[in-house]
Design a protein around this motif. Structure first.
Motif, PDB file in Angstrom:
ATOM      1  N   ILE A  14      -3.759   6.929  -0.304  1.00 40.60           N
ATOM      2  CA  ILE A  14      -5.100   7.335  -0.748  1.00 40.60           C
ATOM      3  C   ILE A  14      -5.371   6.805  -2.154  1.00 40.60           C
ATOM      4  CG2 ILE A  14      -6.638   9.295  -1.166  1.00 40.60           C
ATOM      5  CD1 ILE A  14      -5.712   8.783   1.827  1.00 40.60           C
ATOM      6  N   SER A  15      -4.423   6.927  -3.044  1.00 45.79           N
ATOM      7  CA  SER A  15      -4.601   6.449  -4.424  1.00 45.79           C
ATOM      8  C   SER A  15      -4.873   4.949  -4.465  1.00 45.79           C
ATOM      9  CB  SER A  15      -3.372   6.773  -5.267  1.00 45.79           C
ATOM     10  OG  SER A  15      -3.210   8.168  -5.386  1.00 45.79           O
ATOM     11  N   ASP A  16      -4.116   4.177  -3.681  1.00 44.99           N
ATOM     12  CA  ASP A  16      -4.326   2.726  -3.652  1.00 44.99           C
ATOM     13  C   ASP A  16      -5.724   2.382  -3.154  1.00 44.99           C
ATOM     14  OD1 ASP A  16      -1.792   2.301  -4.629  1.00 44.99           O
ATOM     15  OD2 ASP A  16      -0.943   1.616  -2.721  1.00 44.99           O
ATOM     16  N   ASP A  26      -6.047   0.253 -13.109  1.00 46.06           N
ATOM     17  CA  ASP A  26      -5.154   0.924 -14.050  1.00 46.06           C
ATOM     18  C   ASP A  26      -5.384   2.430 -14.133  1.00 46.06           C
ATOM     19  OD1 ASP A  26      -3.924  -1.485 -14.710  1.00 46.06           O
ATOM     20  OD2 ASP A  26      -5.428  -1.928 -16.250  1.00 46.06           O
ATOM     21  N   LYS A  27      -6.235   2.958 -13.281  1.00 48.43           N
ATOM     22  CA  LYS A  27      -6.549   4.384 -13.298  1.00 48.43           C
ATOM     23  C   LYS A  27      -5.496   5.181 -12.524  1.00 48.43           C
ATOM     24  CE  LYS A  27     -10.688   4.174 -15.252  1.00 48.43           C
ATOM     25  NZ  LYS A  27     -11.050   4.875 -16.455  1.00 48.43           N
ATOM     26  N   ASN A  28      -5.250   6.378 -12.989  1.00 51.38           N
ATOM     27  CA  ASN A  28      -4.422   7.337 -12.260  1.00 51.38           C
ATOM     28  C   ASN A  28      -5.335   8.228 -11.438  1.00 51.38           C
ATOM     29  OD1 ASN A  28      -1.839   6.619 -13.269  1.00 51.38           O
ATOM     30  ND2 ASN A  28      -2.339   7.674 -15.184  1.00 51.38           N
ATOM     31  N   VAL A  29      -4.931   8.530 -10.223  1.00 47.88           N
ATOM     32  CA  VAL A  29      -5.704   9.397  -9.349  1.00 47.88           C
ATOM     33  C   VAL A  29      -5.134  10.810  -9.442  1.00 47.88           C
ATOM     34  CG1 VAL A  29      -6.469   9.813  -6.987  1.00 47.88           C
ATOM     35  CG2 VAL A  29      -6.206   7.464  -7.809  1.00 47.88           C
ATOM     36  N   GLU A 174     -10.421  17.850  -5.021  1.00 50.32           N
ATOM     37  CA  GLU A 174     -11.371  17.118  -5.845  1.00 50.32           C
ATOM     38  C   GLU A 174     -10.587  16.014  -6.532  1.00 50.32           C
ATOM     39  OE1 GLU A 174     -14.954  18.233  -8.921  1.00 50.32           O
ATOM     40  OE2 GLU A 174     -13.164  19.487  -8.912  1.00 50.32           O
ATOM     41  N   ILE A 175     -11.153  14.809  -6.550  1.00 49.42           N
ATOM     42  CA  ILE A 175     -10.468  13.633  -7.077  1.00 49.42           C
ATOM     43  C   ILE A 175     -11.040  13.253  -8.435  1.00 49.42           C
ATOM     44  CG2 ILE A 175      -9.980  11.172  -6.696  1.00 49.42           C
ATOM     45  CD1 ILE A 175      -8.549  13.115  -4.748  1.00 49.42           C
ATOM     46  N   PHE A 176     -10.140  13.011  -9.386  1.00 49.02           N
ATOM     47  CA  PHE A 176     -10.498  12.527 -10.709  1.00 49.02           C
ATOM     48  C   PHE A 176      -9.730  11.241 -10.969  1.00 49.02           C
ATOM     49  CE2 PHE A 176     -10.858  17.143 -10.932  1.00 49.02           C
ATOM     50  CZ  PHE A 176     -12.158  17.292 -11.389  1.00 49.02           C
ATOM     51  N   LEU A 177     -10.376  10.282 -11.620  1.00 47.64           N
ATOM     52  CA  LEU A 177      -9.707   9.047 -12.031  1.00 47.64           C
ATOM     53  C   LEU A 177      -9.581   9.069 -13.552  1.00 47.64           C
ATOM     54  CD1 LEU A 177     -11.537   6.424  -9.780  1.00 47.64           C
ATOM     55  CD2 LEU A 177      -9.339   7.531  -9.387  1.00 47.64           C
ATOM     56  N   GLU A 178      -8.347   8.904 -14.041  1.00 51.09           N
ATOM     57  CA  GLU A 178      -8.117   8.903 -15.498  1.00 51.09           C
ATOM     58  C   GLU A 178      -7.538   7.576 -15.929  1.00 51.09           C
ATOM     59  OE1 GLU A 178      -5.408  12.117 -16.334  1.00 51.09           O
ATOM     60  OE2 GLU A 178      -7.050  13.537 -16.457  1.00 51.09           O
TER      61      GLU A 178
END
Length: 178
Positions: A14-16, A26-29, A174-178
């Protein structure tokens, strides 16, 4: 990730997909658990109480037969009767480690209904007032005007060849990208 369903391989899948664009590489999920049926109540009212107003969500189901699948949508969950366009939505099979992209970028592919859980039109539906009490939840096949499954997919592939399913667990993040 606080999940009874996802393992590390599933999270990577999912993250990929969520970071597959160059500007997001370069974001972390971050997966923030909003709802777990076994903890919060296995019915549509509980789902909406915990998830309404949230956008960028991943819903994941584990069936009583052990199949694991779900979907992602950017649309905000509501307790209404509306269909929504979401060109960035997708569904996935964790058992097969496969993403099924939205094939209908201009159509209503997400629905938020008062008496339903996650509803990916042409993907899968969880519904009825009690998620656990029946085998009435279902997935779409590749031929019934599916928005996610091409004619090349096996029949009901996302659910290991079965149309209907009963839920062992349902989680929404809920998904956040950091």
């Amino acid at each position: 990730v606080d999940s009874l369903i996802f393992n590390n391989k599933d999270i990577r899948l999912i993250s990929d997909r969520l970071t597959n664009q160059e500007e997001l590489k370069d974001k972390n999920v971050i997966f923030n658990l909003l709802y777990r049926a076994s903890r919060d109540g296995a019915d549509a009212n509980s789902y909406h109480k915990m998830c309404d107003g949230k956008a960028n969500t991943v819903s994941v189901v584990q069936t009583v037969k052990g199949n694991k699948f779900g979907g992602y949508t950017e649309t905000q969950i509501e307790n209404g009767n509306m269909g929504y366009k979401d060109p960035n939505s997708f569904v996935f099979s964790l058992n097969k480690q496969k993403i099924y992209e939205n094939l209908n970028k201009n159509g209503d592919v997400i629905r938020h209904y008062k008496g339903y859980g996650p509803y990916y039109v042409g993907g899968f539906i969880t519904f009825d007032s009690q998620f656990y009490s029946n085998n009435n939840n279902y997935v779409y096949d590749r031929t019934s005007s599916s928005n996610f499954f091409s004619i090349n997919e096996k029949e009901y592939e996302i659910n290991n060849g079965e149309q209907f399913f009963a839920i062992r667990e349902l989680e929404v993040f809920e998904i956040f990208l950091e």
